[in-house]
Design an enzyme around this catalytic site. Structure first.
Site, PDB file in Angstrom:
ATOM      1  N   ASP A  15      54.197 -21.788  15.135  1.00  8.08           N
ATOM      2  CA  ASP A  15      54.727 -21.002  16.253  1.00  8.08           C
ATOM      3  C   ASP A  15      54.026 -19.656  16.418  1.00  8.08           C
ATOM      4  OD1 ASP A  15      55.850 -20.198  13.830  1.00  8.08           O
ATOM      5  OD2 ASP A  15      57.618 -19.365  14.815  1.00  8.08           O
ATOM      6  N   LYS A  48      57.202 -11.380  13.550  1.00  5.80           N
ATOM      7  CA  LYS A  48      55.851 -11.217  13.038  1.00  5.80           C
ATOM      8  C   LYS A  48      54.896 -11.822  14.056  1.00  5.80           C
ATOM      9  CE  LYS A  48      57.143 -14.869   9.923  1.00  5.80           C
ATOM     10  NZ  LYS A  48      58.000 -14.982   8.753  1.00  5.80           N
ATOM     11  N   ASP A  98      50.168 -20.064  12.265  1.00  5.67           N
ATOM     12  CA  ASP A  98      51.004 -21.233  11.960  1.00  5.67           C
ATOM     13  C   ASP A  98      51.537 -21.900  13.223  1.00  5.67           C
ATOM     14  OD1 ASP A  98      52.844 -19.289  12.690  1.00  5.67           O
ATOM     15  OD2 ASP A  98      54.398 -20.088  11.361  1.00  5.67           O
ATOM     16  N   ASP A 101      53.530 -16.983  14.440  1.00 11.75           N
ATOM     17  CA  ASP A 101      53.970 -15.689  13.917  1.00 11.75           C
ATOM     18  C   ASP A 101      53.308 -15.321  12.590  1.00 11.75           C
ATOM     19  OD1 ASP A 101      55.410 -17.573  12.526  1.00 11.75           O
ATOM     20  OD2 ASP A 101      57.365 -16.616  12.810  1.00 11.75           O
ATOM     21  N   ARG A 102      52.762 -16.314  11.884  1.00 13.36           N
ATOM     22  CA  ARG A 102      52.115 -15.989  10.610  1.00 13.36           C
ATOM     23  C   ARG A 102      50.608 -15.805  10.804  1.00 13.36           C
ATOM     24  NH1 ARG A 102      54.966 -19.066   5.605  1.00 13.36           N
ATOM     25  NH2 ARG A 102      57.108 -18.674   6.280  1.00 13.36           N
ATOM     26  N   SER A 146      58.476 -23.553  12.669  1.00 17.94           N
ATOM     27  CA  SER A 146      57.431 -22.691  12.118  1.00 17.94           C
ATOM     28  C   SER A 146      56.258 -23.476  11.533  1.00 17.94           C
ATOM     29  CB  SER A 146      58.060 -21.754  11.091  1.00 17.94           C
ATOM     30  OG  SER A 146      57.135 -20.770  10.711  1.00 17.94           O
ATOM     31  N   HIS A 147      56.028 -23.323  10.244  1.00 16.34           N
ATOM     32  CA  HIS A 147      54.860 -23.927   9.595  1.00 16.34           C
ATOM     33  C   HIS A 147      55.177 -25.309   9.021  1.00 16.34           C
ATOM     34  CE1 HIS A 147      57.407 -21.566   7.059  1.00 16.34           C
ATOM     35  NE2 HIS A 147      57.085 -22.362   6.060  1.00 16.34           N
TER      36      HIS A 147
HETATM   37  C1  G1P Z   1      60.132 -17.862   3.858  1.00 15.67           C
HETATM   38  C2  G1P Z   1      59.335 -16.635   3.472  1.00 15.67           C
HETATM   39  C3  G1P Z   1      59.875 -15.423   4.179  1.00 15.67           C
HETATM   40  C4  G1P Z   1      59.905 -15.666   5.688  1.00 15.67           C
HETATM   41  C5  G1P Z   1      60.659 -16.957   5.986  1.00 15.67           C
HETATM   42  C6  G1P Z   1      60.614 -17.305   7.458  1.00 15.67           C
HETATM   43  O1  G1P Z   1      61.465 -17.699   3.460  1.00 15.67           O
HETATM   44  O2  G1P Z   1      59.372 -16.433   2.065  1.00 15.67           O
HETATM   45  O3  G1P Z   1      59.093 -14.310   3.856  1.00 15.67           O
HETATM   46  O4  G1P Z   1      60.524 -14.610   6.338  1.00 15.67           O
HETATM   47  O5  G1P Z   1      60.086 -18.033   5.253  1.00 15.67           O
HETATM   48  O6  G1P Z   1      59.304 -17.505   7.904  1.00 15.67           O
HETATM   49  P1  G1P Z   1      62.056 -18.346   2.110  1.00 15.67           P
HETATM   50  O7  G1P Z   1      61.789 -19.813   2.185  1.00 15.67           O
HETATM   51  O8  G1P Z   1      61.299 -17.723   0.979  1.00 15.67           O
HETATM   52  O9  G1P Z   1      63.505 -17.976   2.118  1.00 15.67           O
HETATM   53 ZN    ZN Z   2      56.185 -19.328  11.941  1.00 17.95          ZN
END
Ligand code: G1P
Ligand code: ZN
Length: 553
Positions: free
Chosen positions: A284, A386, A282, A286-287, A118-119
């Site tokens: 991948d 997302k 981000d 999705d954000r 992801s990010h």
């Molecule tokens: C974090 C975000 C959550 C999101 C997840 C995956 O999780 O807070 O909303 O779904 O990344 O992208 P957390 O690290 O808070 O458990």
């Molecule tokens: Zn992501």
């Protein structure tokens, strides 16, 4: 070309409940690691996902980060050795997370494997990840991740093929053993769906009519999507998509669309003659982050909780939501701005635990059609993830129909519903034991907290959030400590489930302000004293040794 069975020692793979296996690249590079994880997945699926992968279709792609190319080839060999019928792979090994979700659904695949952390940062010292999505296009539910975890602890061998890499640089078909490999354009199916959801004629008029968009792909996967959709199909000026080349190390930056890591975008939106609308996605895809340059509403980013509420209030302007929304949902720590819109629309608003997977059943059952999280995730029933580019198109479609700048739409929304000031403070990489102690202490004090005065107001409710899924009755407990105040403010404490170092404590604050003359305050000014009181109440300094959060959003 032979199928070989390679012995491996059992290992602890993906912890159940997390969104995929996410670790340092170095761990994934250990001999046999990716193979053993994928074999554990394939071994576990018959018991929990309605059958084996043999003869079935799987979607495969990733965000292009370092090791994406190696992992894809490894997975192709293991998949072929396990008799997968067809692998739909994004050209160059690329697929955004929402595009993979679209493909699984549209092509009727059995599931999909997405390579991404992801990010999180990429590169040889960065993070890598493998996520499995099921047939509805959404992240594997807990019973699947649990079964994969169990299997990883008892696995003794994996199957692979002793064969060379499959070229993925061109669209086309190839065969590997019994497996048909279809290399596809990673953007085409996704873009086609976007054309069905939004009014592309109006979007074209907007973007050709002088409205300027800046979309920052952060050197991650959305570059090709943004170029194709915004520039090619919608006629936005070339250069609308910046940092649009996916790079293995994301240009040595965190592909995380927030004001800290997308500071460039915030700056570009703040200068005279800035574009009308800014956005970023981000690693991948999705954000999303959406940015207005206007000083009128404080400038900068439109908070994700606000963005979700505003999209809900304007959803009927989008062809896909012409008939309105059946219901909406937000993750628990997301602000209650969405609830106010749902009230006004007379539709239900569900409050779910953090994590996209909790929206899946509600979406599948048609109880909701739009949902989101404070962590820059927004999406709808068009996929089961997302979706960053979709969120940007949604905003543009609303702007095009209303014929107003984004800042005016935000200000108007606040006038109508009041403003929910919102902030999040993260304490990253704190000692795991200290983090557990902190939450444990709050949990033990839940009964005594109501009646306590904090920041001049009384705590009315205190609980440890638990959620019962209205569709399958499954229960998720200990999802975060919620404190509700007599003036409508709220504090939430929870531990992150996605960090890779120690523990991350997240604190969320919000306060509703009906008085429009106070909507121009900064969130820092509106919530500063509540934040200080929240830190004090949880004895953050005493327990973790930290006097300041590492991230403030
Ligand atoms: C974090 C975000 C959550 C999101 C997840 C995956 O999780 O807070 O909303 O779904 O990344 O992208 P957390 O690290 O808070 O458990
Ligand atoms: Zn992501």
């Amino acid at each position: 070309m032979n199928i070989v069975s390679v012995p491996v020692t059992p290992f602890a793979g993906q912890r159940p409940g997390t969104s995929g296996l996410r670790k340092k690249v170095a761990e994934f590079r250990q001999a046999g690691y990716v193979e053993a994880f994928i074999q554990s997945l394939f071994d576990a699926l018959p018991e929990v996902a309605g059958g084996s992968v043999a003869g079935r279709t799987l979607v495969l792609g990733g965000d292009g980060r370092f090791f994406n190319d190696c992992a894809i080839q490894t997975i192709i060999r293991v998949a072929a050795a396990n008799g997968v019928g067809r692998l739909i792979v994004g050209r160059g090994g690329l697929l955004s997370t929402p595009a993979a979700s679209v493909l699984i659904r549209e092509r009727g695949a059995f599931g999909g494997i997405v390579l991404s952390a992801s990010h999180n940062p990429g590169g040889p010292d960065g993070d890598f990840g493998i996520k499995y999505n099921v047939a509805n296009g959404g992240p594997a539910p807990e019973r699947v991740t649990e079964a994969v975890f169990r299997r990883s602890q008892s696995i003794s061998a994996y199957l692979t093929l002793d064969t060379a890499d499959v070229p993925l640089d061109r669209v086309g078909a190839a065969r590997l053993g019994v497996t048909e490999i279809e290399v596809i354009d990673p953007v085409a199916d996704y873009a086609r769906l976007m054309e069905r959801i939004f009014d592309f004629d109006r979007l074209r008029d907007l973007l050709r009519g002088g409205f300027r968009l800046r979309f920052d792909a952060m050197n991650a996967v959305t570059g090709p999507y943004a170029r194709e959709i915004f520039e090619c199909r919608l006629g936005a000026a070339s250069g609308t998509a910046v940092n649009a080349e996916p790079l293995p190390d994301f240009g040595a930056r965190h592909p995380d669309p927030n004001p800290l890591h997308a500071a460039d975008l915030i700056a570009a939106m703040a200068v005279p003659g800035a574009p009308d609308f800014g956005a970023a996605s981000d690693g991948d895809g999705d954000r999303n982050m959406v940015v207005v340059g206007s000083a009128a509403i404080g400038g900068g980013m439109i908070g994700p909780s606000d963005s979700l509420a505003i999209l809900a209030a304007n959803a009927h302007l989008i062809p896909w939501f012409r008939d309105g929304l059946p219901g909406v949902a937000r993750s628990m720590p997301t602000s209650r701005a969405l609830d106010r819109v749902a009230d006004a629309l007379g539709i239900p608003c569900f409050e779910t635990p953090t994590g996209w997977k909790y929206f899946g059943n509600l979406l599948d059952a048609g109880r909701i059609a739009l949902c989101g999280e404070e962590s820059a995730g927004t999406s709808s029933n068009h996929v089961r993830e997302k979706d960053g580019v979709w969120a940007v198109l949604f905003w543009l479609n609303v702007i095009a129909v209303r014929g107003e700048p984004a800042a005016a739409i935000v200000a108007d929304h606040w006038r109508r519903f009041g403003r929910d000031f919102y902030r999040r403070h993260d304490y990253e990489a704190i000692d795991s034991e200290a983090a557990k102690r902190l939450i444990g202490t709050l949990r033990r004090r839940l009964r005594e907290l109501p009646g306590t005065r904090v920041d001049g107001f009384e705590i009315e409710t205190a609980d440890d959030f638990a959620y019962t899924d209205p569709i399958d009755g499954s229960v998720a407990e200990h999802q975060g400590i919620r404190l509700g105040f007599s003036n409508g403010s709220r504090i939430v404490y929870r531990l992150s489930g996605t960090g890779t170092e120690g523990a991350t404590l997240r604190m969320y604050f919000e306060r509703h302000e009906a008085d429009a003359s106070r909507h121009g305050l900064s969130a820092a000014a509106a919530l500063g004293s509540l934040a200080a009181a929240a830190a004090e109440l949880a004895a953050i300094k005493a327990i973790t040794g930290r006097s300041e959060p590492t991230v403030v959003m």
